[in-house]
Design a protein around this motif. Structure first.
Motif, PDB file in Angstrom:
ATOM      1  N   GLN A 132      17.051   7.335  65.986  1.00 50.78           N
ATOM      2  CA  GLN A 132      17.753   7.209  64.707  1.00 50.78           C
ATOM      3  C   GLN A 132      17.047   6.191  63.820  1.00 50.78           C
ATOM      4  O   GLN A 132      16.614   5.147  64.282  1.00 50.78           O
ATOM      5  CB  GLN A 132      19.188   6.748  64.962  1.00 50.78           C
ATOM      6  N   LYS A 134      17.206   4.016  59.934  1.00 53.27           N
ATOM      7  CA  LYS A 134      18.191   3.465  58.994  1.00 53.27           C
ATOM      8  C   LYS A 134      17.779   3.833  57.573  1.00 53.27           C
ATOM      9  O   LYS A 134      16.610   3.724  57.220  1.00 53.27           O
ATOM     10  CB  LYS A 134      18.221   1.936  59.130  1.00 53.27           C
ATOM     11  N   ASP A 152      27.876   3.724  57.720  1.00 48.83           N
ATOM     12  CA  ASP A 152      28.393   3.396  59.043  1.00 48.83           C
ATOM     13  C   ASP A 152      27.742   4.342  60.050  1.00 48.83           C
ATOM     14  O   ASP A 152      26.830   5.086  59.703  1.00 48.83           O
ATOM     15  CB  ASP A 152      29.925   3.472  59.078  1.00 48.83           C
ATOM     16  N   LYS A 153      28.231   4.306  61.277  1.00 43.20           N
ATOM     17  CA  LYS A 153      27.618   5.096  62.349  1.00 43.20           C
ATOM     18  C   LYS A 153      27.594   6.594  61.993  1.00 43.20           C
ATOM     19  O   LYS A 153      26.582   7.264  62.150  1.00 43.20           O
ATOM     20  CB  LYS A 153      28.422   4.882  63.641  1.00 43.20           C
ATOM     21  N   ARG A 154      28.727   7.093  61.476  1.00 38.45           N
ATOM     22  CA  ARG A 154      28.832   8.519  61.164  1.00 38.45           C
ATOM     23  C   ARG A 154      27.860   8.919  60.055  1.00 38.45           C
ATOM     24  O   ARG A 154      27.133   9.908  60.177  1.00 38.45           O
ATOM     25  CB  ARG A 154      30.266   8.852  60.731  1.00 38.45           C
ATOM     26  N   ILE A 156      25.166   7.296  58.958  1.00 38.89           N
ATOM     27  CA  ILE A 156      23.760   7.111  59.340  1.00 38.89           C
ATOM     28  C   ILE A 156      23.305   8.297  60.176  1.00 38.89           C
ATOM     29  O   ILE A 156      22.215   8.836  59.982  1.00 38.89           O
ATOM     30  CB  ILE A 156      23.559   5.778  60.104  1.00 38.89           C
ATOM     31  N   SER A 157      24.189   8.740  61.071  1.00 37.59           N
ATOM     32  CA  SER A 157      23.817   9.869  61.920  1.00 37.59           C
ATOM     33  C   SER A 157      23.698  11.149  61.086  1.00 37.59           C
ATOM     34  O   SER A 157      22.802  11.959  61.304  1.00 37.59           O
ATOM     35  CB  SER A 157      24.825   9.996  63.067  1.00 37.59           C
ATOM     36  N   ASN A 160      20.448  10.996  59.306  1.00 33.72           N
ATOM     37  CA  ASN A 160      19.367  11.299  60.240  1.00 33.72           C
ATOM     38  C   ASN A 160      19.236  12.794  60.483  1.00 33.72           C
ATOM     39  O   ASN A 160      18.169  13.274  60.844  1.00 33.72           O
ATOM     40  CB  ASN A 160      19.593  10.578  61.574  1.00 33.72           C
TER      41      ASN A 160
END
Ligand SMILES: [Zn+2]
Length: 222
Positions: A132, A134, A152-154, A156-157, A160
């Motif tokens: 992953q 940033k 946030d995590k969601r 960023i994913s 990606n």
């Protein structure tokens, strides 16, 4: 006009302002002109009252007192798509070379031990390729409500996976509620062909590595 937020449904993104002259006026999060945080009950606001098509009162240009205004710059946080750097190209080159060498040693030279020597670093290269990254900017504008949100995590994913149109958590939850069966389509609709190629490579290389490993183990054991 001046007023106070008297009702706020954070999960739905709307609420009501009670104006100083006692009227209850609807407002949506998209009409907010201040940033830093979401509205809360009791916030003092300055707003413009409008009537919508059904002749109902609606607040626009809602500014929460004490918060800074959203500047033009803040309003247009362009999300740069994920890009490959020199290291990624090197990895891709290493991966294809290693995979070819592994296939060659296995099928032409029938040497499983040698094939594994190439297959294992190929898998490691794949894992690095799938890592992953940033995004450059720490914030983005929600595609739907235009609110400035931190990654946030969601998100960023999602970024990606090739998304540049991102939703804030409120709009995301709302979207999922309205489209429960389409969650999978949502994830795959914007994926490029590159992902498919990478996926095929991942499956191909790992199954090949797994197969060679098993064959090798069988040989050693017997
Ligand atoms: Zn939103």
């Amino acid at each position: 006009m001046n007023g106070k937020i008297s009702q706020w449904k954070d999960d739905k993104g709307f609420g009501f302002i009670t104006s100083d002259d006692g009227q209850k006026i609807f407002f949506h999060i998209s009409s907010l002109t201040t940033r830093d945080r979401r509205p809360e009950i009791g916030d003092l606001v300055i707003f413009t009252a409008q009537t919508d098509k059904q002749n109902r009162l609606k607040a626009s240009k809602v500014a929460i007192e004490g918060l800074s205004k959203t500047s033009q710059y803040q309003r247009h946080n362009k999300v740069e798509p994920k890009t490959k750097n020199g290291f990624d190209y090197l990895l891709m080159f290493a991966l294809s070379t290693l995979a070819l060498l592994a296939a060659y040693t296995y099928f032409k030279l029938n040497s499983i031990e040698d094939a594994i020597v190439f297959a294992i670093p190929a898998v490691i290269a794949l894992i690095f390729l799938g890592r992953q990254k940033k995004p450059k900017s720490r914030v983005f504008n929600c595609t739907k409500c235009k609110k400035v949100e931190h990654f946030d995590k969601r998100t960023i994913s999602a970024w990606n996976r090739g998304f540049t149109r991102l939703y804030c958590n409120t709009c995301h939850v709302e979207w999922l509620r309205n489209n429960p069966s389409q969650e999978n389509n949502y994830s795959s609709s914007q994926q490029s062909k590159g992902c498919l190629v990478a996926f095929t490579l991942i499956v191909g290389t790992s199954s090949f590595a797994g197969y060679s490993l098993v064959s090798w183990l069988v040989q050693v054991v017997i």
